[in-house]
Design a protein around this motif. Structure first.
Motif, PDB file in Angstrom:
ATOM      1  N   ASN A   7       0.808  -1.215   0.000  1.00  0.00           N
ATOM      2  CA  ASN A   7       0.000   0.000   0.000  1.00  0.00           C
ATOM      3  C   ASN A   7       0.843   1.268   0.000  1.00  0.00           C
ATOM      4  O   ASN A   7       0.549   2.221  -0.721  1.00  0.00           O
ATOM      5  N   GLU A   8       1.896   1.259   0.825  1.00  0.00           N
ATOM      6  CA  GLU A   8       2.709   2.461   0.999  1.00  0.00           C
ATOM      7  C   GLU A   8       3.881   2.524   0.024  1.00  0.00           C
ATOM      8  O   GLU A   8       4.646   3.487   0.056  1.00  0.00           O
ATOM      9  N   GLN A   9       4.007   1.514  -0.830  1.00  0.00           N
ATOM     10  CA  GLN A   9       5.082   1.464  -1.827  1.00  0.00           C
ATOM     11  C   GLN A   9       6.458   1.558  -1.164  1.00  0.00           C
ATOM     12  O   GLN A   9       7.336   2.311  -1.586  1.00  0.00           O
ATOM     13  N   ILE A  10       6.644   0.755  -0.107  1.00  0.00           N
ATOM     14  CA  ILE A  10       7.912   0.726   0.627  1.00  0.00           C
ATOM     15  C   ILE A  10       8.907  -0.175  -0.109  1.00  0.00           C
ATOM     16  O   ILE A  10       8.601  -1.327  -0.423  1.00  0.00           O
ATOM     17  N   GLU A  11      10.070   0.347  -0.378  1.00  0.00           N
ATOM     18  CA  GLU A  11      11.080  -0.400  -1.128  1.00  0.00           C
ATOM     19  C   GLU A  11      11.490  -1.675  -0.385  1.00  0.00           C
ATOM     20  O   GLU A  11      11.700  -1.657   0.833  1.00  0.00           O
ATOM     21  N   ASN A  12      11.563  -2.767  -1.131  1.00  0.00           N
ATOM     22  CA  ASN A  12      11.992  -4.078  -0.611  1.00  0.00           C
ATOM     23  C   ASN A  12      11.041  -4.673   0.432  1.00  0.00           C
ATOM     24  O   ASN A  12      11.408  -5.620   1.133  1.00  0.00           O
ATOM     25  N   SER A  13       9.834  -4.139   0.535  1.00  0.00           N
ATOM     26  CA  SER A  13       8.911  -4.648   1.561  1.00  0.00           C
ATOM     27  C   SER A  13       8.553  -6.110   1.333  1.00  0.00           C
ATOM     28  O   SER A  13       8.407  -6.876   2.300  1.00  0.00           O
ATOM     29  N   GLN A  14       8.415  -6.520   0.070  1.00  0.00           N
ATOM     30  CA  GLN A  14       8.045  -7.915  -0.187  1.00  0.00           C
ATOM     31  C   GLN A  14       9.224  -8.854   0.103  1.00  0.00           C
ATOM     32  O   GLN A  14       9.026  -9.994   0.539  1.00  0.00           O
ATOM     33  N   LEU A  15      10.434  -8.372  -0.119  1.00  0.00           N
ATOM     34  CA  LEU A  15      11.617  -9.171   0.244  1.00  0.00           C
ATOM     35  C   LEU A  15      11.701  -9.339   1.765  1.00  0.00           C
ATOM     36  O   LEU A  15      12.005 -10.429   2.272  1.00  0.00           O
ATOM     37  N   ILE A  16      11.424  -8.255   2.492  1.00  0.00           N
ATOM     38  CA  ILE A  16      11.406  -8.327   3.956  1.00  0.00           C
ATOM     39  C   ILE A  16      10.344  -9.320   4.410  1.00  0.00           C
ATOM     40  O   ILE A  16      10.575 -10.147   5.302  1.00  0.00           O
ATOM     41  N   ALA A  17       9.167  -9.248   3.778  1.00  0.00           N
ATOM     42  CA  ALA A  17       8.074 -10.167   4.130  1.00  0.00           C
ATOM     43  C   ALA A  17       8.494 -11.618   3.899  1.00  0.00           C
ATOM     44  O   ALA A  17       8.248 -12.489   4.751  1.00  0.00           O
ATOM     45  N   LYS A  18       9.134 -11.886   2.773  1.00  0.00           N
ATOM     46  CA  LYS A  18       9.583 -13.250   2.478  1.00  0.00           C
ATOM     47  C   LYS A  18      10.556 -13.754   3.544  1.00  0.00           C
ATOM     48  O   LYS A  18      10.456 -14.897   4.004  1.00  0.00           O
ATOM     49  N   ASP A  19      11.493 -12.893   3.928  1.00  0.00           N
ATOM     50  CA  ASP A  19      12.496 -13.301   4.921  1.00  0.00           C
ATOM     51  C   ASP A  19      11.841 -13.638   6.263  1.00  0.00           C
ATOM     52  O   ASP A  19      12.171 -14.654   6.892  1.00  0.00           O
ATOM     53  N   LEU A  20      10.914 -12.794   6.709  1.00  0.00           N
ATOM     54  CA  LEU A  20      10.258 -13.029   7.999  1.00  0.00           C
ATOM     55  C   LEU A  20       9.383 -14.278   7.949  1.00  0.00           C
ATOM     56  O   LEU A  20       9.382 -15.087   8.888  1.00  0.00           O
ATOM     57  N   LEU A  21       8.650 -14.447   6.856  1.00  0.00           N
ATOM     58  CA  LEU A  21       7.783 -15.616   6.735  1.00  0.00           C
ATOM     59  C   LEU A  21       8.597 -16.903   6.619  1.00  0.00           C
ATOM     60  O   LEU A  21       8.209 -17.945   7.152  1.00  0.00           O
ATOM     61  N   THR A  22       9.724 -16.819   5.931  1.00  0.00           N
ATOM     62  CA  THR A  22      10.598 -17.993   5.811  1.00  0.00           C
ATOM     63  C   THR A  22      11.185 -18.372   7.165  1.00  0.00           C
ATOM     64  O   THR A  22      11.292 -19.564   7.507  1.00  0.00           O
ATOM     65  N   ASP A  23      11.548 -17.354   7.966  1.00  0.00           N
ATOM     66  CA  ASP A  23      12.067 -17.610   9.312  1.00  0.00           C
ATOM     67  C   ASP A  23      10.991 -18.268  10.182  1.00  0.00           C
ATOM     68  O   ASP A  23      11.245 -19.257  10.894  1.00  0.00           O
ATOM     69  N   ALA A  24       9.772 -17.728  10.102  1.00  0.00           N
ATOM     70  CA  ALA A  24       8.665 -18.314  10.870  1.00  0.00           C
ATOM     71  C   ALA A  24       8.395 -19.739  10.418  1.00  0.00           C
ATOM     72  O   ALA A  24       8.156 -20.645  11.237  1.00  0.00           O
ATOM     73  N   HIS A  25       8.439 -19.980   9.108  1.00  0.00           N
ATOM     74  CA  HIS A  25       8.213 -21.311   8.532  1.00  0.00           C
ATOM     75  C   HIS A  25       9.239 -22.310   9.090  1.00  0.00           C
ATOM     76  O   HIS A  25       8.890 -23.446   9.468  1.00  0.00           O
ATOM     77  N   ARG A  26      10.496 -21.878   9.150  1.00  0.00           N
ATOM     78  CA  ARG A  26      11.556 -22.753   9.677  1.00  0.00           C
ATOM     79  C   ARG A  26      11.305 -23.113  11.136  1.00  0.00           C
ATOM     80  O   ARG A  26      11.412 -24.283  11.533  1.00  0.00           O
ATOM     81  N   ARG A  27      10.928 -22.119  11.917  1.00  0.00           N
ATOM     82  CA  ARG A  27      10.711 -22.349  13.351  1.00  0.00           C
ATOM     83  C   ARG A  27       9.520 -23.279  13.586  1.00  0.00           C
ATOM     84  O   ARG A  27       9.587 -24.186  14.422  1.00  0.00           O
ATOM     85  N   PHE A  28       8.427 -23.044  12.869  1.00  0.00           N
ATOM     86  CA  PHE A  28       7.250 -23.903  13.032  1.00  0.00           C
ATOM     87  C   PHE A  28       7.544 -25.331  12.559  1.00  0.00           C
ATOM     88  O   PHE A  28       7.041 -26.301  13.140  1.00  0.00           O
ATOM     89  N   SER A  29       8.353 -25.465  11.496  1.00  0.00           N
ATOM     90  CA  SER A  29       8.723 -26.796  11.002  1.00  0.00           C
ATOM     91  C   SER A  29       9.504 -27.564  12.057  1.00  0.00           C
ATOM     92  O   SER A  29       9.276 -28.763  12.282  1.00  0.00           O
ATOM     93  N   GLU A  30      10.439 -26.856  12.714  1.00  0.00           N
ATOM     94  CA  GLU A  30      11.238 -27.501  13.757  1.00  0.00           C
ATOM     95  C   GLU A  30      10.369 -27.956  14.931  1.00  0.00           C
ATOM     96  O   GLU A  30      10.652 -28.945  15.597  1.00  0.00           O
ATOM     97  N   MET A  31       9.272 -27.234  15.166  1.00  0.00           N
ATOM     98  CA  MET A  31       8.370 -27.564  16.266  1.00  0.00           C
ATOM     99  C   MET A  31       7.318 -28.602  15.871  1.00  0.00           C
ATOM    100  O   MET A  31       6.580 -29.092  16.725  1.00  0.00           O
ATOM    101  N   GLY A  32       7.225 -28.912  14.558  1.00  0.00           N
ATOM    102  CA  GLY A  32       6.227 -29.864  14.090  1.00  0.00           C
ATOM    103  C   GLY A  32       4.825 -29.297  14.084  1.00  0.00           C
ATOM    104  O   GLY A  32       3.828 -30.051  14.101  1.00  0.00           O
ATOM    105  N   GLU A  33       4.682 -27.950  14.032  1.00  0.00           N
ATOM    106  CA  GLU A  33       3.374 -27.283  13.995  1.00  0.00           C
ATOM    107  C   GLU A  33       2.900 -27.222  12.534  1.00  0.00           C
ATOM    108  O   GLU A  33       3.056 -26.220  11.840  1.00  0.00           O
ATOM    109  N   VAL A  34       2.278 -28.306  12.077  1.00  0.00           N
ATOM    110  CA  VAL A  34       1.953 -28.464  10.656  1.00  0.00           C
ATOM    111  C   VAL A  34       1.002 -27.379  10.159  1.00  0.00           C
ATOM    112  O   VAL A  34       1.193 -26.809   9.073  1.00  0.00           O
TER     113      VAL A  34
END
Length: 483
Positions: free
Chosen positions: A73-100
């Motif tokens: 919405n705000e046209q923030i530079e690299n915002s989608q790259l930041i989103a990918k990094d945070l979501l990928t980090d969360a994905h890794r943590r949930f995978s390690e915990m077995g939270e399918v």
């Protein structure tokens, strides 16, 4: 020291729940306030040190999703790259915990991010992974997967696949989904029907989408559906309703400061003008949209808008410029998606070119045909023909698509005239008035057209019209105007 608990009295679970609630209403700035104590610089990861693994993963998921929406919405530079990094980090943590189920939720959110950047193959891969997890079919996460699939289908023009979601909406979504998810699935079903020319069903589902988004208190998506309804009204040639809908959408986008969607709403406005054969207005409008969208990371919207510009330029007889605009769009599509997507753009441009070439365009000065003039206007020594592209003069015999004969003679206030824009030679017709450096053309109905006198040149006074085309001898029979 646990910074999160020191600065904020809210528990991490309460913050995460608040972030989701605000996100589902499109209140992204308010959501950022909820986490400003732990995320002062959005270019780096939120401070989740000292939190339990599950709490940290949940907040990373919610922040990743939030910055994706807010950055768009705000046209923030690299915002989608930041989103990918945070979501990928969360994905890794949930995978390690077995939270399918939480892993699947991360994959849903990643699919949305890839859709924004036009990387539909990656979005499809994320959705396939999400569907691969064994979670309840009526869970919010699984219903969200279906809703995002309908979004990706729309971006890939898989309209028949989205129509199949009608049954799922009737059987499952109506009973188990949130109003937010109902709005998404109905919007994409409606757009699919529109593209398949099932107009009655398209109106039904787009109105349902507005209804659900209103209940969800989601202004962004409510306005987006208004944008889609504007295109539907345009397709059935109800132009006044189309302009009403898109102007309402643009007003809401501007009110909530959604620059990206405001920019794309100009694409819709331009297409409505285009369908009315108001090519000069369409060109001015599409340039506004492109100027906004070039600052956005939503490449998909920019590609579509560049293609619209290319089509408009065709009808303004600016072929070289049209090809340049098409080339830019094709290059982006090839990088973001694949050659198939790029070829689809080229095919659409070719279709527009074929339709443009079917429109008769005789050249009076080169003698492509002969005019038979009535005695009342035969005394003019210098005249030319222009095609009427608007409907505001039909009550005086100048129907859209008819040929008007313009005499190069002195023009007075109140005369029916044709003017050409200096920049692109687009012709407009109407009753002439000029004062203080402004040229105004009035029609018999609708809004007047206003120009800076430096931007137009007066072609002359309209003295005759041919509504019947060629006669048996191939000549154009012109009638004088009685006004």
């Amino acid at each position: 020291m646990n910074i999160l608990h020191t600065i904020s009295a809210k528990k991490p679970s309460a913050i995460a729940a608040s972030l989701l609630r605000l996100e589902r209403r499109g209140l992204y700035n308010e959501a950022l306030v909820e986490v400003e104590h732990m995320w002062k610089d959005i270019s780096v990861s939120p401070d989740v040190a000292g939190l339990a693994q599950g709490e940290a993963a949940e907040l990373l998921l919610r922040c990743g999703s939030l910055i994706g929406f807010h950055g768009l919405n705000e046209q923030i530079e690299n915002s989608q790259l930041i989103a990918k990094d945070l979501l990928t980090d969360a994905h890794r943590r949930f995978s390690e915990m077995g939270e399918v189920e939480k892993v699947a939720e991360c994959e849903n959110q990643l699919a949305i991010v890839y859709t924004r950047t036009g990387e539909f193959n990656e979005a499809d891969a994320c959705l396939a992974a999400s569907f691969g997890h064994n979670i309840p079919e009526i869970s919010e996460t699984r219903l969200h997967t279906h809703a995002i699939t309908s979004l990706v289908n729309q971006g890939c023009n898989r309209h028949a696949e989205n129509v199949k979601y009608e049954k799922l909406y009737e059987d499952v979504f109506r009973e188990h989904a949130s109003e937010y998810l109902k709005g998404i699935i109905c919007a994409n079903i409606g757009i699919a029907h529109k593209n398949l020319k099932n107009m009655s069903a398209a109106f039904k589902y787009l109105e349902l989408s507005k209804y659900h988004y209103r209940l969800a208190h989601h202004k962004v998506y409510f306005a987006t559906t208004e944008n889609n309804l504007a295109m539907l009204y345009r397709d059935v040639r109800k132009f006044s309703k189309a302009h009403e809908s898109i102007d309402n959408a643009t007003r809401i986008f501007r009110q909530i400061k959604d620059k990206t969607r405001e920019g794309f709403s100009f694409d819709t406005k331009a297409l409505i003008y285009f369908s009315e054969a108001k090519y000069a207005e369409a060109f001015k409008t599409i340039e506004k949209g492109i100027a906004i969208l070039r600052k956005s990371e939503n490449v998909t919207h920019l590609i579509e808008t560049l293609l619209t510009k290319a089509t408009i330029l065709l009808y303004l007889d600016k072929f070289s410029e049209a090809v340049m605009s098409l080339s830019e769009a094709v290059g982006m599509a090839r990088v973001q998606t694949d050659d198939k997507a790029a070829m689809a753009l080229i095919k659409r441009f070719e279709t527009s070119l074929e339709e443009r070439n079917k429109r008769p365009k005789p050249n009076l000065e080169n003698g492509d045909f002969e005019l038979i003039l009535p005695q009342s206007i035969a005394h003019f020594s210098d005249y030319r023909g222009v095609w009427i592209n608007n409907t505001q003069l039909e009550s005086i015999g100048l129907a859209k698509g008819s040929l008007a004969v313009v005499a190069k003679t002195k023009v007075n206030r109140g005369d029916l005239v044709a003017v050409a824009e200096v920049e692109n030679e687009a012709v407009s017709c109407g009753f002439y008035d000029a004062d203080f450096g402004i040229v105004c053309l009035e029609g018999c109905d609708g809004e007047p057209q206003v120009f800076d006198e430096k931007e137009v040149r007066v072609l002359g006074k309209i003295v005759g019209v041919c509504n019947t085309g060629r006669n048996e001898e191939g000549k154009m029979v012109v009638e004088s105007l009685n006004i």
